[in-house]
Write a protein that holds these residues in place. Structure first.
Motif, PDB file in Angstrom:
ATOM      1  N   ILE A   1     -63.016  24.134-110.479  1.00 37.06           N
ATOM      2  CA  ILE A   1     -61.702  24.019-109.795  1.00 37.06           C
ATOM      3  C   ILE A   1     -61.513  22.586-109.299  1.00 37.06           C
ATOM      4  N   ASP A   2     -62.598  21.996-108.780  1.00 37.64           N
ATOM      5  CA  ASP A   2     -62.505  20.607-108.279  1.00 37.64           C
ATOM      6  C   ASP A   2     -62.178  19.639-109.424  1.00 37.64           C
ATOM      7  N   LEU A   3     -62.733  19.898-110.626  1.00 35.61           N
ATOM      8  CA  LEU A   3     -62.401  19.038-111.778  1.00 35.61           C
ATOM      9  C   LEU A   3     -60.902  19.102-112.045  1.00 35.61           C
ATOM     10  N   SER A   4     -60.332  20.295-111.884  1.00 36.70           N
ATOM     11  CA  SER A   4     -58.898  20.468-112.134  1.00 36.70           C
ATOM     12  C   SER A   4     -58.053  19.791-111.048  1.00 36.70           C
ATOM     13  N   THR A   5     -58.421  20.038-109.794  1.00 48.40           N
ATOM     14  CA  THR A   5     -57.547  19.553-108.690  1.00 48.40           C
ATOM     15  C   THR A   5     -57.736  18.064-108.440  1.00 48.40           C
ATOM     16  N   ALA A   6     -58.645  17.435-109.192  1.00 46.64           N
ATOM     17  CA  ALA A   6     -58.727  15.961-109.152  1.00 46.64           C
ATOM     18  C   ALA A   6     -57.505  15.365-109.855  1.00 46.64           C
ATOM     19  N   ARG A   7     -56.808  16.204-110.601  1.00 45.61           N
ATOM     20  CA  ARG A   7     -55.573  15.776-111.305  1.00 45.61           C
ATOM     21  C   ARG A   7     -54.378  16.452-110.657  1.00 45.61           C
ATOM     22  N   PRO A   8     -53.180  15.819-110.760  1.00 45.44           N
ATOM     23  CA  PRO A   8     -51.984  16.471-110.191  1.00 45.44           C
ATOM     24  C   PRO A   8     -51.624  17.748-110.964  1.00 45.44           C
ATOM     25  N   LEU A   9     -50.877  18.622-110.321  1.00 41.81           N
ATOM     26  CA  LEU A   9     -50.396  19.827-111.005  1.00 41.81           C
ATOM     27  C   LEU A   9     -49.505  19.421-112.181  1.00 41.81           C
TER      28      LEU A   9
ATOM     29  N   VAL B   1     -55.990  43.264-103.410  1.00 40.90           N
ATOM     30  CA  VAL B   1     -55.328  41.994-103.728  1.00 40.90           C
ATOM     31  C   VAL B   1     -53.839  42.271-103.931  1.00 40.90           C
ATOM     32  N   ASP B   2     -53.013  41.346-103.420  1.00 39.55           N
ATOM     33  CA  ASP B   2     -51.555  41.453-103.603  1.00 39.55           C
ATOM     34  C   ASP B   2     -51.140  40.400-104.631  1.00 39.55           C
ATOM     35  N   LEU B   3     -50.547  40.838-105.726  1.00 39.18           N
ATOM     36  CA  LEU B   3     -50.182  39.937-106.829  1.00 39.18           C
ATOM     37  C   LEU B   3     -49.350  38.746-106.349  1.00 39.18           C
ATOM     38  N   ASP B   4     -48.468  38.982-105.367  1.00 41.30           N
ATOM     39  CA  ASP B   4     -47.533  37.919-104.980  1.00 41.30           C
ATOM     40  C   ASP B   4     -47.932  37.209-103.707  1.00 41.30           C
ATOM     41  N   ALA B   5     -49.174  37.451-103.279  1.00 41.97           N
ATOM     42  CA  ALA B   5     -49.705  36.708-102.134  1.00 41.97           C
ATOM     43  C   ALA B   5     -50.201  35.345-102.618  1.00 41.97           C
ATOM     44  N   PRO B   6     -50.270  34.366-101.694  1.00 39.38           N
ATOM     45  CA  PRO B   6     -50.858  33.081-102.075  1.00 39.38           C
ATOM     46  C   PRO B   6     -52.310  33.290-102.493  1.00 39.38           C
ATOM     47  N   ALA B   7     -52.707  32.623-103.584  1.00 35.67           N
ATOM     48  CA  ALA B   7     -54.093  32.745-104.038  1.00 35.67           C
ATOM     49  C   ALA B   7     -55.051  32.315-102.937  1.00 35.67           C
ATOM     50  N   ASN B   8     -54.612  31.355-102.106  1.00 38.40           N
ATOM     51  CA  ASN B   8     -55.483  30.825-101.050  1.00 38.40           C
ATOM     52  C   ASN B   8     -55.927  31.896-100.062  1.00 38.40           C
ATOM     53  N   ARG B   9     -55.183  33.000 -99.973  1.00 39.59           N
ATOM     54  CA  ARG B   9     -55.595  34.091 -99.071  1.00 39.59           C
ATOM     55  C   ARG B   9     -56.940  34.664 -99.534  1.00 39.59           C
ATOM     56  N   TYR B  10     -57.266  34.534-100.811  1.00 35.18           N
ATOM     57  CA  TYR B  10     -58.446  35.213-101.368  1.00 35.18           C
ATOM     58  C   TYR B  10     -59.524  34.242-101.860  1.00 35.18           C
ATOM     59  N   LEU B  11     -59.356  32.940-101.593  1.00 35.06           N
ATOM     60  CA  LEU B  11     -60.320  31.953-102.100  1.00 35.06           C
ATOM     61  C   LEU B  11     -61.148  31.353-100.966  1.00 35.06           C
ATOM     62  N   PRO B  12     -62.409  31.009-101.229  1.00 31.76           N
ATOM     63  CA  PRO B  12     -63.259  30.392-100.199  1.00 31.76           C
ATOM     64  C   PRO B  12     -62.785  28.991 -99.831  1.00 31.76           C
ATOM     65  N   GLU B  13     -62.258  28.267-100.832  1.00 35.47           N
ATOM     66  CA  GLU B  13     -61.704  26.929-100.574  1.00 35.47           C
ATOM     67  C   GLU B  13     -60.280  26.898-101.136  1.00 35.47           C
ATOM     68  N   PRO B  14     -59.330  26.311-100.416  1.00 37.62           N
ATOM     69  CA  PRO B  14     -57.918  26.392-100.826  1.00 37.62           C
ATOM     70  C   PRO B  14     -57.590  25.531-102.044  1.00 37.62           C
ATOM     71  N   LEU B  15     -56.695  26.047-102.868  1.00 41.66           N
ATOM     72  CA  LEU B  15     -56.073  25.257-103.932  1.00 41.66           C
ATOM     73  C   LEU B  15     -55.094  24.309-103.250  1.00 41.66           C
ATOM     74  N   PRO B  16     -54.709  23.200-103.894  1.00 43.23           N
ATOM     75  CA  PRO B  16     -53.912  22.168-103.228  1.00 43.23           C
ATOM     76  C   PRO B  16     -52.478  22.569-102.927  1.00 43.23           C
ATOM     77  N   ASP B  17     -52.024  23.727-103.427  1.00 45.46           N
ATOM     78  CA  ASP B  17     -50.626  24.088-103.172  1.00 45.46           C
ATOM     79  C   ASP B  17     -50.553  25.552-102.739  1.00 45.46           C
ATOM     80  N   GLU B  18     -50.108  25.773-101.512  1.00 46.13           N
ATOM     81  CA  GLU B  18     -50.047  27.127-100.933  1.00 46.13           C
ATOM     82  C   GLU B  18     -49.106  28.039-101.725  1.00 46.13           C
TER      83      GLU B  18
END
Ligand SMILES: C[C@@H](NC(=O)[C@@H](C)NC(=O)CCCC[C@H](NC(=O)C[NH3+])C(=O)[O-])C(=O)O
Length: 351
Positions: free
Chosen positions: A141-149, A81-98
């Protein structure tokens, strides 16, 4: 410079104050090399009137975040894992912000909304609704991303359980192995933490443990025994079970460089102030507190229904302290219990 001796009488006085404010019991254990100081007050079980003792296990809440951070940073050291890589590189489903990076998750700077704000708005109904539920990481995660950042990724510190749920999902997606296995093989077994476990979604605590008592929002009502729950609402953000001796050994090993290579420990302990007075800071899954005597200690706090925890150590890991009060939803007790830090590391009870 040598630290002043712990003020054990002051620790006992803090416990007594916490009990006067509604905690059924409290315990504090301080370890310094071969020496240990132990203070137990009140009851571990209010129905059986079982006296508290410092060997009892308890739910450590967000202290779990430091265990998760160690696993993640070991994966960083292994090049997975690279600390400064986008989290989405390592997740099965993307977070709403790259733009959200792995480091943002570890330092609570992603902006991801904390779903527990809604989940536990009404304390006891919220708890009863989830205490036997099993969630997937994605459901949380879906409960969280139902709300804006809360903020633009990287722009501000904003504590959120969602961050360490996402990190649990990253660990499992990258390695194909459950976090429970990583905790056991990378931390519990090597450090011989015999009283520490991650048994999600099992609701019971094995061995000798303190029962936990949740205060109701209507504080005139009796405490609710909240000992048995899955803690599936927190998982890699809060579901570890441990005891004071094991937590002291964990934080001492961590800060003395036994769990992470120097580079990753340096990343973890690069602290950013999170309070105006600069006395509280956050690194990567690690809290820093500068005490009344100027000593800075490193560790984490924890709040899970029925359990308040403080677990901190000195920068060299030489002296460690873990404190528990077996109640929650009682901010006065939580603040009071924090005074065990000054008594343990400064040798004085803050006037
Ligand atoms: C703050 C603490 N965070 C944690 O330990 C995480 C795992 N716990 C929480 O987010 C608290 C959830 C509600 C607890 C409940 N409160 C309510 O239900 C309030 N309506 C309770 O007090 O038991 C930390 O990082 O130190």
């Amino acid at each position: 410079p040598a630290l002043p001796a712990p003020d054990v009488a002051a620790v006992a006085a803090v416990h007594r104050t916490a009990l006067s404010q509604g905690a059924p019991g409290a315990l504090t254990r301080i370890d310094e090399g071969p020496r240990s100081y132990r203070v137990a007050t009140g009851e571990a079980d209010t129905a059986a009137h079982t006296p508290m003792d410092t060997g009892r296990r308890f739910r450590v809440g967000s202290v779990s975040k430091t265990f998760t951070s160690v696993v993640l940073l070991q994966l960083v050291a292994e090049g997975k894992v690279d600390l400064d890589a986008p989290a989405n590189r390592y997740l099965p489903e993307p977070l709403p912000d790259e733009r959200i990076t792995v480091r943002h998750l570890l330092s609570h700077r992603s902006g991801l909304y904390d779903y527990t704000n809604d989940m536990f708005y009404n304390t006891v109904p919220g708890f009863e609704a989830v205490r036997n539920k099993v969630f997937s990481y994605q459901e949380l995660i879906d409960l969280s991303t139902a709300r804006p950042l809360n903020n633009t990724p990287g722009a501000a510190y904003s504590y959120s359980n969602t961050n360490f749920v996402a990190l649990g999902a990253i660990v499992e997606h990258v390695t194909g192995t459950p976090v429970a296995t990583h905790y056991q093989e990378r931390i519990f077994t090597p450090l011989r933490l015999k009283h520490t476990s991650y048994v999600h979604p099992r609701t019971t605590i094995s061995g000798s443990y303190a029962r936990g008592y949740l205060r109701q929002d209507d504080t005139t009502l009796p405490l609710v025994d909240s000992t048995e729950q899955t803690v599936s609402w927190a998982q890699s953000a809060g579901a570890v079970i441990s005891n004071a001796k094991d937590l002291n050994r964990f934080f001492s090993a961590l800060l003395s460089g036994k769990l992470l290579p120097e580079e990753q420990l340096r990343e973890m302990t690069t602290m950013v102030p999170v309070t105006a007075d600069g006395k509280q800071s956050y690194g990567l899954g690690l809290r820093g507190r500068t005490l009344s005597c100027g000593t800075t200690v490193y560790g984490h706090t924890g709040t899970v229904q029925g359990y308040y925890t403080y677990a901190f150590t000195t920068s060299d890991g030489r002296r460690s302290m873990a404190s528990l009060a077996n109640t929650s939803n009682n901010g006065t007790v939580n603040t009071t219990l924090g005074a065990t830090l000054d008594a343990s590391f400064c040798g004085t009870d803050p006037a």
